[in-house]
Write a protein that holds these residues in place. Structure first.
Motif: not given
Length: 143
Positions: A14, A46-47, A52, A133-136, A139-140, A143
């Motif tokens: 991912y 998360y970034d 990720p 910091r979550r990745i909304d 999908d990396w 981002r």
């Protein structure tokens, strides 16, 4: 003591191992039979610094990535190399990532496939949950 040989499962990638990302060609080019879109449920992304982390969280969302099936003759070496890349020491909960077997949905047909997934180790996951910091969308590359 008898060591159990891990099953030859596909990898769910991912981050930097996805097609077009920095580690894809170095580790996967010419060593795979198939690479196809998939999603991992019950996880958030998360970034991290440069890459990720998937963190398991029941009901928390999904992570988008690719299901990568290694060629049989490449499998054992690839597993060792990806463990090293991910700083994963099997059986060591202090590892940066831990390799776990999880169900991943193959997007082309909706079939669930058992795959290796590298998720944040327990110490890293706790830190990310506290101040990461979550990745909304999970999908990396998007981002």
């Amino acid at each position: 003591m008898t060591l159990r040989t891990p099953p030859h499962l596909p990898f769910f990638v991912y981050g930097t191992l996805r097609p077009g990302e920095i580690n894809h060609d170095a580790f996967l080019r010419g060593r795979t039979e198939a690479e196809e879109p998939g999603r991992l449920a019950d996880a958030v992304l998360y970034d991290g610094p440069g890459y990720p982390y998937a963190v398991e969280e029941p009901g928390g969302g999904e992570v988008r990535g690719e299901l990568v099936t290694a060629r049989p003759e490449s499998y054992d070496r690839l597993l060792l190399e990806v463990d090293e890349l991910e700083e994963c020491v099997p059986g060591d909960p202090a590892s940066l990532y831990v390799r776990v077997e999880r169900d991943v949905v193959r997007l082309r047909d909706g079939i669930t496939v058992r795959a290796w997934v590298y998720v944040a180790g327990p110490v890293v996951a706790a830190k990310l949950r506290a101040d990461g910091r979550r990745i909304d969308g999970g999908d990396w590359p998007a981002r």
